[in-house]
Design a protein around this motif. Structure first.
Motif, short mmCIF file in Angstrom:
data_model
loop_
_atom_site.label_atom_id
_atom_site.label_comp_id
_atom_site.label_asym_id
_atom_site.label_seq_id
_atom_site.Cartn_x
_atom_site.Cartn_y
_atom_site.Cartn_z
N ARG A 48 0.84 -1.20 0.00
CA ARG A 48 0.00 0.00 0.00
C ARG A 48 0.88 1.25 0.00
O ARG A 48 0.62 2.21 -0.73
CB ARG A 48 -0.92 -0.02 1.22
N GLU A 49 1.94 1.24 0.79
CA GLU A 49 2.82 2.40 0.87
C GLU A 49 3.49 2.72 -0.46
O GLU A 49 3.61 3.88 -0.85
CB GLU A 49 3.89 2.18 1.96
N GLU A 52 0.86 4.24 -2.73
CA GLU A 52 0.61 5.61 -2.29
C GLU A 52 1.72 6.55 -2.76
O GLU A 52 1.46 7.66 -3.21
CB GLU A 52 0.50 5.68 -0.76
N ASN A 53 2.97 6.10 -2.68
CA ASN A 53 4.10 6.93 -3.10
C ASN A 53 4.06 7.24 -4.59
O ASN A 53 4.52 8.30 -5.01
CB ASN A 53 5.43 6.27 -2.72
N VAL A 56 1.04 9.99 -4.69
CA VAL A 56 1.31 11.27 -4.03
C VAL A 56 2.38 12.02 -4.80
O VAL A 56 3.33 11.44 -5.29
CB VAL A 56 1.78 11.03 -2.58
N ASN A 73 -0.12 13.77 0.71
CA ASN A 73 0.17 12.80 1.76
C ASN A 73 -0.32 13.28 3.12
O ASN A 73 -0.19 12.60 4.10
CB ASN A 73 1.67 12.49 1.79
N LYS A 84 -5.18 6.78 7.74
CA LYS A 84 -5.17 6.22 6.38
C LYS A 84 -5.78 7.17 5.35
O LYS A 84 -5.42 7.14 4.19
CB LYS A 84 -5.93 4.90 6.33
N LYS A 86 -6.24 10.35 3.34
CA LYS A 86 -5.36 11.46 2.95
C LYS A 86 -6.17 12.55 2.28
O LYS A 86 -7.32 12.36 1.89
CB LYS A 86 -4.27 10.97 1.98
N PHE A 103 -7.87 7.16 -0.10
CA PHE A 103 -7.04 6.19 0.59
C PHE A 103 -6.99 4.91 -0.22
O PHE A 103 -7.81 4.68 -1.12
CB PHE A 103 -7.49 5.94 2.04
N ILE A 104 -6.00 4.10 0.07
CA ILE A 104 -5.80 2.81 -0.58
C ILE A 104 -6.18 1.72 0.42
O ILE A 104 -5.70 1.73 1.56
CB ILE A 104 -4.33 2.61 -1.02
N LEU A 113 -8.74 1.83 -4.63
CA LEU A 113 -8.62 3.27 -4.43
C LEU A 113 -10.00 3.81 -4.07
O LEU A 113 -10.96 3.61 -4.81
CB LEU A 113 -8.11 3.95 -5.71
#
Length: 155
Positions: A48-49, A52-53, A56, A73, A84, A86, A103-104, A113
């Motif tokens: 997930r991170e 997200e990266n 973002v 973020n 969680k 954003k 959020f994911i 998503l």
């Protein structure tokens, strides 16, 4: 009688089977919602991170040919205790910047998503079916007014 409870909403509703594999629930008075099983055939070898990266960044994206969005973020003021949810900045048809959220979610390496263009609009839900360096492909799960099928990354 059969009941379903939700940890996300103040909900304690009766449900019944819809066709052979789905549930029909009256969440609001005179409003039935039908829930179908998830298709978990799109596992993604990522976290997930990491996803997200990719989303973002300090870049504006054009969604649906008219909606400019920036995925931040920053933790949204309405976020859960885990942070969680954003913040999403949106400019729609030359409007002043609006605040939405995103959020994911993840189930068995399948990612989703959740996106709200503006905090007062309904949530859009997409399943992430592929992740590449320059884009993320989506399929519709629940959508309101928007036809988003991919999100460009800020790469």
């Amino acid at each position: 009688e059969s009941f379903i409870e939700s940890e996300f909403a103040n909900l304690n509703s009766k449900y019944k089977l819809y066709q052979t594999d789905s549930l029909e629930i009256e969440i609001a008075s005179n409003t039935n919602s039908v829930f179908h099983p998830l298709n978990l055939n799109y596992p993604i070898n990522s976290t997930r991170e990491k996803i997200e990266n990719l989303i973002v960044g300090d870049c504006w994206r054009i969604l649906n040919d008219s909606i400019k969005t920036k995925f931040l973020n920053n933790i949204h003021p309405l976020s859960d205790p885990n942070g969680k949810i954003k913040t999403l900045e949106t400019i729609w048809n030359q409007s002043r910047p609006l605040v939405g959220n995103w959020f994911i979610g993840e189930i068995k390496n399948n990612f989703f998503l959740f996106l709200t263009i503006e905090d007062t609009t309904e949530r859009n839900i997409y399943q992430i079916v592929s992740v590449e360096k320059d884009k993320i492909d989506l399929i519709l799960m629940q959508e309101h007014h928007y036809k988003i099928r991919e999100i460009k990354t800020c790469m």
